[in-house]
Design an enzyme around this catalytic site. Structure first.
Site, PDB file in Angstrom:
ATOM      1  N   ARG A 179      75.137  39.404   8.038  1.00  0.00           N
ATOM      2  CA  ARG A 179      74.443  39.340   9.422  1.00  0.00           C
ATOM      3  C   ARG A 179      74.506  40.811  10.111  1.00  0.00           C
ATOM      4  O   ARG A 179      73.481  41.603  10.347  1.00  0.00           O
ATOM      5  CB  ARG A 179      74.723  38.481  10.477  1.00  0.00           C
ATOM      6  N   ARG A 239      80.135  26.658   1.200  1.00  0.00           N
ATOM      7  CA  ARG A 239      79.743  25.232   1.586  1.00  0.00           C
ATOM      8  C   ARG A 239      78.652  24.690   0.638  1.00  0.00           C
ATOM      9  O   ARG A 239      77.823  25.548   0.194  1.00  0.00           O
ATOM     10  CB  ARG A 239      79.475  25.085   2.918  1.00  0.00           C
ATOM     11  N   GLU A 268      80.472  15.953  -1.518  1.00  0.00           N
ATOM     12  CA  GLU A 268      81.692  16.012  -2.048  1.00  0.00           C
ATOM     13  C   GLU A 268      82.511  14.581  -1.675  1.00  0.00           C
ATOM     14  O   GLU A 268      82.314  14.110  -0.560  1.00  0.00           O
ATOM     15  CB  GLU A 268      82.544  16.983  -1.517  1.00  0.00           C
ATOM     16  N   HIS A 287      87.102  21.955  -4.163  1.00  0.00           N
ATOM     17  CA  HIS A 287      87.141  22.463  -2.936  1.00  0.00           C
ATOM     18  C   HIS A 287      88.567  22.813  -2.675  1.00  0.00           C
ATOM     19  O   HIS A 287      89.434  22.248  -1.796  1.00  0.00           O
ATOM     20  CB  HIS A 287      86.600  21.712  -1.945  1.00  0.00           C
ATOM     21  N   ILE A 288      89.324  23.777  -3.632  1.00  0.00           N
ATOM     22  CA  ILE A 288      90.489  24.232  -3.442  1.00  0.00           C
ATOM     23  C   ILE A 288      90.933  25.447  -2.943  1.00  0.00           C
ATOM     24  O   ILE A 288      91.883  26.048  -2.943  1.00  0.00           O
ATOM     25  CB  ILE A 288      91.335  23.899  -4.464  1.00  0.00           C
TER      26      ILE A 288
HETATM   27  C1  GLV Z   1      87.542  25.401   3.521  1.00  0.00           C
HETATM   28  O1  GLV Z   1      86.545  25.370   2.852  1.00  0.00           O
HETATM   29  C2  GLV Z   1      87.638  25.770   4.790  1.00  0.00           C
HETATM   30  O2  GLV Z   1      86.644  26.079   5.459  1.00  0.00           O
HETATM   31  O3  GLV Z   1      88.937  26.170   5.412  1.00  0.00           O
END
Ligand code: GLV
Ligand code: GLV
Length: 330
Positions: A179, A239, A268, A287-288
């Site tokens: 942005r 995300r 998820e 999601h790690i």
């Molecule tokens: C992980 O996805 C975070 O937002 O910290």
């Protein structure tokens, strides 16, 4: 005086919560790997002064309306799209996240995912483990080079900039779209600002690190994937809903793009029968991004410190809704 009541939506280690535990009445959902059910979260919200939440907990207006004493929600993540921040602000509830402390760790994972996808590391490791390695062969699991290629980073915040820093070590050309301009990344790392379309058309690696907002939902869709090079590799560490997963699947199946490395998904956790998992050119992770032991403990402590600050009428270190006002202060 009655101690404030804090509900933590997962079991966290003592070394992270010990200090807060001495000051408050603290209850934890007794599971580490299962999210707290909605009805229990609602029931706890009714009683609590503070919530320590995970990104998998939805803190919406229903929860907030059910929580008359709630003063702070400390989310164990930098992202906060799981929280209705606008409504929390209306109710003067502080919303805190964990930026900065996870930047390097998340950038490491993002670059690692890029490397794993491009050089087919997971497929290769599986081949060895499954006893299918028959001989050294000239093009066995040949992937794509990373060095000297063009990386295009969409979302040039702190994590994006730190991924760019890693890319300089691989002598990559760095494009970014954001942005606002990131002059530090331009001046110190040689990153070049470009339009979203130019980026997706030119980059060999398209790395998505933008937060999920109404503007970024479905940013990567059928039209976007069509514009990418056929050799492009798409990496998502932000995300899931930023991507139209069906469109991604089609782009991978039809060869519109070459591969995808995904740490996040629309819903998820995903199941083993998820269509994307049928594709060899997809590397999927649960999601790690920020998950190193050191960083996760630091994030937990930051959440606890933020809760303590709000409950003792101080300003938390990392607050999302800057409009929040300390009570008792004019
Ligand atoms: C992980 O996805 C975070 O937002 O910290
Ligand atoms: C690979 O191991 C090589 O020696 O080229």
């Amino acid at each position: 005086m009655k101690k404030p009541y804090v509900f933590v939506t997962r079991t966290l280690p003592k070394k992270a919560i010990g200090q807060l535990q001495q000051l408050v009445e603290l209850k934890m959902w007794p599971k580490e790997d299962v999210a707290v059910p909605r009805d229990i979260l609602l029931e706890e919200a009714r009683k609590c002064d503070a919530l320590l939440t995970m990104l998998s907990d939805k803190i919406d207006s229903t929860i907030i309306d059910n929580a008359p004493n709630l003063k702070v929600v400390a989310n164990l993540a930098v992202g906060f799209d799981n929280i209705d921040v606008e409504y929390a602000t209306e109710k003067n509830i502080a919303v805190c996240n964990t930026p900065d402390v996870l930047t390097d760790t998340t950038a490491d994972l993002t670059f690692g995912l890029l490397m794993a996808t491009s050089r087919r590391l997971i497929e290769a490791a599986d081949l060895v483990r499954e006893g299918k390695w028959k001989s050294w062969s000239p093009l066995l699991l040949a992937g794509q080079d990373i060095h000297h290629k063009t990386i295009g980073i969409v979302g040039m915040g702190k994590i994006g900039e730190t991924v760019a820093k890693r890319a300089t070590g691989f002598e990559m050309d760095i494009l970014y779209h954001n942005r606002s301009r990131n002059s530090e990344a331009e001046n110190q790392l040689g990153a070049k600002y470009c339009s979203f379309d130019d980026l997706i058309e030119t980059a060999d690696f398209i790395v998505c690190l933008t937060p999920l907002t109404t503007e970024t939902r479905n940013l990567f869709n059928a039209a976007t994937f069509k514009k990418m090079k056929r050799s492009a590799i798409f990496i998502n560490a932000s995300r899931g809903p930023v991507v139209d997963e069906k469109a991604l699947y089609n782009a991978l199946v039809t060869g519109e793009i070459a591969g995808a490395g995904l740490d996040v998904f629309e819903v998820e956790p995903i199941n083993a029968d998820h269509p994307l998992l049928t594709l060899k050119n997809v590397v999927a992770l649960p999601h790690i991004g920020s998950s190193s032991t050191e960083t996760r403990i630091t994030m937990m402590r930051l959440c606890c410190d933020n809760i303590e600050a709000v409950l003792t009428n101080n300003i938390p270190q990392t607050i999302v809704n800057k409009e929040w006002k300390q009570s008792g202060v004019n």
